[in-house]
Design a protein around this motif. Structure first.
Motif, mmCIF file in Angstrom:
data_model
loop_
_atom_site.group_PDB
_atom_site.id
_atom_site.type_symbol
_atom_site.label_atom_id
_atom_site.label_comp_id
_atom_site.label_asym_id
_atom_site.label_seq_id
_atom_site.Cartn_x
_atom_site.Cartn_y
_atom_site.Cartn_z
ATOM 1 N N VAL A 248 0.496 2.760 3.344
ATOM 2 C CA VAL A 248 0.810 3.554 2.152
ATOM 3 C C VAL A 248 2.264 4.014 2.196
ATOM 4 C CG1 VAL A 248 0.311 5.704 0.924
ATOM 5 C CG2 VAL A 248 -1.575 4.311 1.809
ATOM 6 N N PHE A 249 2.702 4.520 3.345
ATOM 7 C CA PHE A 249 4.090 4.975 3.479
ATOM 8 C C PHE A 249 5.066 3.821 3.253
ATOM 9 C CE2 PHE A 249 2.408 8.226 6.757
ATOM 10 C CZ PHE A 249 1.920 9.009 5.718
ATOM 11 N N ASP A 250 4.763 2.662 3.831
ATOM 12 C CA ASP A 250 5.662 1.511 3.695
ATOM 13 C C ASP A 250 5.804 1.093 2.239
ATOM 14 O OD1 ASP A 250 5.981 1.515 6.418
ATOM 15 O OD2 ASP A 250 4.499 -0.075 6.800
ATOM 16 N N ILE A 251 4.693 1.099 1.519
ATOM 17 C CA ILE A 251 4.734 0.726 0.095
ATOM 18 C C ILE A 251 5.546 1.731 -0.698
ATOM 19 C CG2 ILE A 251 3.314 0.474 -1.982
ATOM 20 C CD1 ILE A 251 1.095 -0.623 -0.119
ATOM 21 N N MET A 252 5.359 3.015 -0.411
ATOM 22 C CA MET A 252 6.081 4.049 -1.148
ATOM 23 C C MET A 252 7.573 4.018 -0.828
ATOM 24 S SD MET A 252 3.841 5.218 -3.047
ATOM 25 C CE MET A 252 4.969 6.368 -3.806
ATOM 26 N N LYS A 253 7.938 3.703 0.414
ATOM 27 C CA LYS A 253 9.365 3.586 0.746
ATOM 28 C C LYS A 253 9.998 2.430 -0.020
ATOM 29 C CE LYS A 253 8.857 5.445 5.444
ATOM 30 N NZ LYS A 253 8.865 5.110 6.881
ATOM 31 N N GLU A 254 9.271 1.342 -0.131
ATOM 32 C CA GLU A 254 9.788 0.210 -0.881
ATOM 33 C C GLU A 254 9.919 0.548 -2.363
ATOM 34 O OE1 GLU A 254 8.638 -4.483 -1.807
ATOM 35 O OE2 GLU A 254 7.457 -3.305 -0.391
#
Length: 419
Positions: A248-254
């Motif tokens: 979830v964090f990785d997607i939001m950072k992208e």
């Protein structure tokens, strides 16, 4: 098979020296009492601490944006950003393990004062912009009317659901709330429901001072555009939110153009992780309760075993007579085992009964005194009673085994010779 003569003999043996019998039984009584009370107190602590989590789905986390700590793609370090409403759909599509993704916005509370008015009455309340599924993440008791619906979201209706303390602050006693209007920052909202939080402690008072409005209406009425303050995210039961939160964090950072290694840019609170930590702690405390109770109980069992050895020695001649008259070793052994078992079970059940009385008194005192922080409803379930009974039976058999074996090892002629 039931034998009246056998039971009369057991009762006569136990009554032969009542004071000694009572002192012996007290060890088992005290051990089982300590065991049940320790488990009840552990459950009381567990219930009290668990109540601090409220009724919010424990397989959840909260996520919000913070300042970036690394420059990325020409964007400076220390940049502040907001999640967008479009991020919600991206998360739902790319992380199928998520059950609910609820965007949220808030105004009022610590940020402002007297933000809600009705006629001449005013008050400062927390106002949240939410989606309908939020009530599935944090159950609320709807006392009248209904919660937000998707038709409210789509039509951006100016409707709201208010807590019981909002009703007390803005309405007179007996005054109808459903269908009335309140003003939030000068904008009229139609009241379509009232609620109370089913929690018994924690932030109950704060949440009773809460107002819910449709997320889209909130964004439009209070100029939030498509920004999202934070998200409440719940995973499906078969998946721990802790296992998927990094994705979830990785997607939001992208999505928000944040450096992939910038771990400070997104803040979060993992409710599932905290709940698992608390559950693990109380599992250890429960084990300690069983361990300590078992040790105390064991001392009582040893006492019974010692007394039964003395009883066997005192009745050596009697045992010799019974053996001479044809009693088998098993008849003698079963007699000693039954006496030990009866003494253990009676004293143990007395301990369970007294412990139940103590638990009732504690719950009554709590009901009279009101909620106590981190402690609620001390109790034990029926499984503990069955476990205690099993422990008593095993303990009684162990306590009588050595004396019974010694009784059967004597030859009848030798037993009859003892004065």
């Amino acid at each position: 098979m039931f034998s009246r003569d056998r039971w009369n003999e057991i009762l006569e043996a136990l009554n032969a020296n009542r004071f000694r019998t009572l002192l012996t039984a007290f060890g088992v009584f005290w051990g089982i009492l300590i065991l049940v009370l320790l488990l009840a107190l552990t459950n009381g602590l567990k219930n009290g601490v668990s109540a601090d989590f409220g009724n919010f789905a424990t397989n959840s986390m909260f996520m919000w944006s913070q300042g970036t700590s690394k420059p990325y793609k020409g964007l400076p370090k220390g940049r502040f950003f907001n999640f967008k409403i479009g991020d919600v759909e991206v998360l739902k599509q790319q992380v199928p393990e998520l059950k609910y993704v609820s965007p949220r916005n808030q105004l009022g509370g610590f940020r402002g004062s007297n933000n809600v008015t009705r006629n001449e009455k005013t008050g400062a309340y927390n106002v949240y912009g939410d989606y309908p599924e939020f009530i599935k993440q944090q159950p609320l008791d709807i006392t009248a009317g209904r919660f937000i619906s998707y038709s409210d979201i789509e039509d951006k209706r100016k409707v709201c659901i208010i807590g019981v303390d909002v009703v007390k602050g803005l309405y007179d006693i007996g005054e109808e709330t459903i269908g009335s209007y309140i003003k939030i920052n000068g904008i009229n909202f139609l009241v379509i429901g009232t609620f109370k939080n089913p929690k018994t402690n924690g932030d109950q008072e704060e949440e009773a001072n809460t107002i819910f409005v449709p997320f889209t209406t909130f964004s439009q009425a209070f100029n939030r555009a498509d920004n999202v303050g934070w998200m409440a995210i719940t995973a499906h039961d078969h998946t721990q939110i802790t296992e998927v939160k990094q994705r979830v964090f990785d997607i939001m950072k992208e999505q928000r153009t944040v450096h992939p290694d910038d771990d400070r840019a997104i803040g979060h609170f993992d409710l599932a992780e905290e709940f698992a930590r608390i559950t693990g702690l109380f599992s250890i405390l429960t084990f300690v309760g069983y361990f300590v109770g078992a040790l105390v109980l064991m001392s009582g069992v040893i006492g019974i075993s010692n007394i039964m050895l003395i009883v066997v020695k005192e009745r050596t001649k009697e045992i010799g007579v019974r053996r001479a008259l044809g009693a088998t070793p098993w008849n003698v052994k079963s007699q000693v085992l039954q006496e030990s078992l009866v003494l253990t079970i009676i004293s143990g059940m007395a301990g369970i009964s007294v412990a139940a009385g103590f638990i009732w008194v504690m719950n009554y005192a709590l009901s009279q005194a009101g909620p106590v922080e981190n402690f609620a409803n001390p109790s034990v379930n029926i499984n503990v009673i069955f476990i205690a009974l099993a422990i008593l039976i095993i303990s009684g058999l162990l306590a009588g085994f050595i004396p019974a074996t010694r009784a059967t090892q004597m030859k009848p002629v030798d037993a009859l010779r003892i004065e």
